[in-house]
Design an enzyme around this catalytic site. Sequence first.
Site, PDB file in Angstrom:
ATOM      1  N   GLY A   1      -7.987   7.712   7.715  1.00  0.00           N
ATOM      2  CA  GLY A   1      -8.162   7.913   9.163  1.00  0.00           C
ATOM      3  C   GLY A   1      -9.615   8.189   9.506  1.00  0.00           C
TER       4      GLY A   1
ATOM      5  N   THR B   1      -7.826   1.931   9.115  1.00  0.00           N
ATOM      6  CA  THR B   1      -7.917   2.434  10.495  1.00  0.00           C
ATOM      7  C   THR B   1      -8.862   1.596  11.359  1.00  0.00           C
ATOM      8  OG1 THR B   1      -7.419   4.635   9.662  1.00  0.00           O
ATOM      9  CG2 THR B   1      -8.404   4.524  11.841  1.00  0.00           C
TER      10      THR B   1
ATOM     11  N   ASP C   1       0.841  -1.203   0.000  1.00  0.00           N
ATOM     12  CA  ASP C   1       0.000   0.000   0.000  1.00  0.00           C
ATOM     13  C   ASP C   1       0.882   1.262   0.000  1.00  0.00           C
ATOM     14  OD1 ASP C   1      -2.454   1.321   0.213  1.00  0.00           O
ATOM     15  OD2 ASP C   1      -2.458   1.281   2.409  1.00  0.00           O
TER      16      ASP C   1
ATOM     17  N   VAL D   1      -9.663  -0.408   3.550  1.00  0.00           N
ATOM     18  CA  VAL D   1     -10.048  -0.180   4.948  1.00  0.00           C
ATOM     19  C   VAL D   1      -8.824  -0.468   5.815  1.00  0.00           C
ATOM     20  CG1 VAL D   1     -11.597  -0.890   6.826  1.00  0.00           C
ATOM     21  CG2 VAL D   1     -12.433  -0.908   4.460  1.00  0.00           C
TER      22      VAL D   1
ATOM     23  N   GLY E   1      -9.488   5.284   2.209  1.00  0.00           N
ATOM     24  CA  GLY E   1     -10.158   5.928   3.346  1.00  0.00           C
ATOM     25  C   GLY E   1     -11.512   5.324   3.649  1.00  0.00           C
TER      26      GLY E   1
HETATM   27  P1  13P Z   1      -8.574   4.123   6.299  1.00  0.00           P
HETATM   28  O1  13P Z   1      -7.444   3.915   7.262  1.00  0.00           O
HETATM   29  O2  13P Z   1      -9.179   5.477   6.427  1.00  0.00           O
HETATM   30  O3  13P Z   1      -9.573   3.040   6.362  1.00  0.00           O
HETATM   31  O4  13P Z   1      -7.927   4.098   4.844  1.00  0.00           O
HETATM   32  C1  13P Z   1      -7.108   3.002   4.484  1.00  0.00           C
HETATM   33  C2  13P Z   1      -6.476   3.216   3.167  1.00  0.00           C
HETATM   34  O5  13P Z   1      -7.007   3.861   2.300  1.00  0.00           O
HETATM   35  C3  13P Z   1      -5.162   2.600   2.959  1.00  0.00           C
HETATM   36  O6  13P Z   1      -4.585   2.945   1.765  1.00  0.00           O
END
Ligand code: 13P
Length: 285
Positions: A182, A234, A82, A232, A210
């Site tokens: 986040g 956070t 990622d 996903v 996100g």
């Molecule tokens: P979140 O942490 O907001 O779920 O986003 C994760 C993400 O997009 C990792 O690339």
Amino acid sequence: MALVTLKYVLENARKNKYAVGSFNFFGLENLRGIVKAASENKSPVIAMASTGAVKVMGEKVVVVAAEKLSEEYGVDIVLHLDHCKDDLEMLKRCVDNGFTSVMIDASAYDYEENVRQTRLAVEYASRTGCSVEGEIGHIGGVEDEIVVSECEALFTVPEDAARFVADTGVDALAVAVGTVHGFYKLPPKLDFDRIKKIHELTPVPLVLHGGTGVPDDDFRKAIPLGVLKINVGTELKVNGYFNVMKDFTPQVKNSDPRKVALKIVDKCSEIVTEKINVFGSADRL
Ligand code: 13P
């Protein structure tokens, strides 16, 4: 059972009109939780490690763990790197060691430099068939060592997206359309018209970053508009990992970390199962 490419799973998702969840892991417990949920729900999943997680665990260990869990649970999974920023050497090591998908994120640079870096990643990864995700526009929030304030998030211009895909040859495209990384301070407002326009102009699957805190109905609305990979992180990090350790550890007799580890596996699996059901990817294997 094996590690399969992002391109392969997203092609099936496109044909059958669902999205595939892409879930961050930082240790064996939550990787196991992700693969367990995939197996129990007969769903494709993407297990993704950030560059920070790869630094902690080591790319060779990550690949072996993902391969063995895929065998143990009898399910194909994608192993994805990622947000690789400014570290082409790490991206190359991940490709060489068996990751089946990598994201090059040069979205903080101008268009030409973003294209240049992304092309280097695509050229390298294409040697082994590893898929590549790029990003155009800039998704704000907190992502590992990246800190971008929400107001600095730059939405993706549909025409730029089309040109970027043609110029780079990426297999999937992360777009800035109203989500941030986040927890949200205010409810997210997705720009569905923009997603639709980007989808009309670009041939590749779109990636929504996100995902934590995005309402289920927004996901359901975005999927038919071309969003086939949903990230996903956070939610797994905080609710699936940190809060389990914080809340459960004091109850464990004799400070036995194995009991906490099992709780983390189950909580992560529960979170992933919820998302699989919203994204429509259950019973697709
Ligand atoms: P979140 O942490 O907001 O779920 O986003 C994760 C993400 O997009 C990792 O690339």
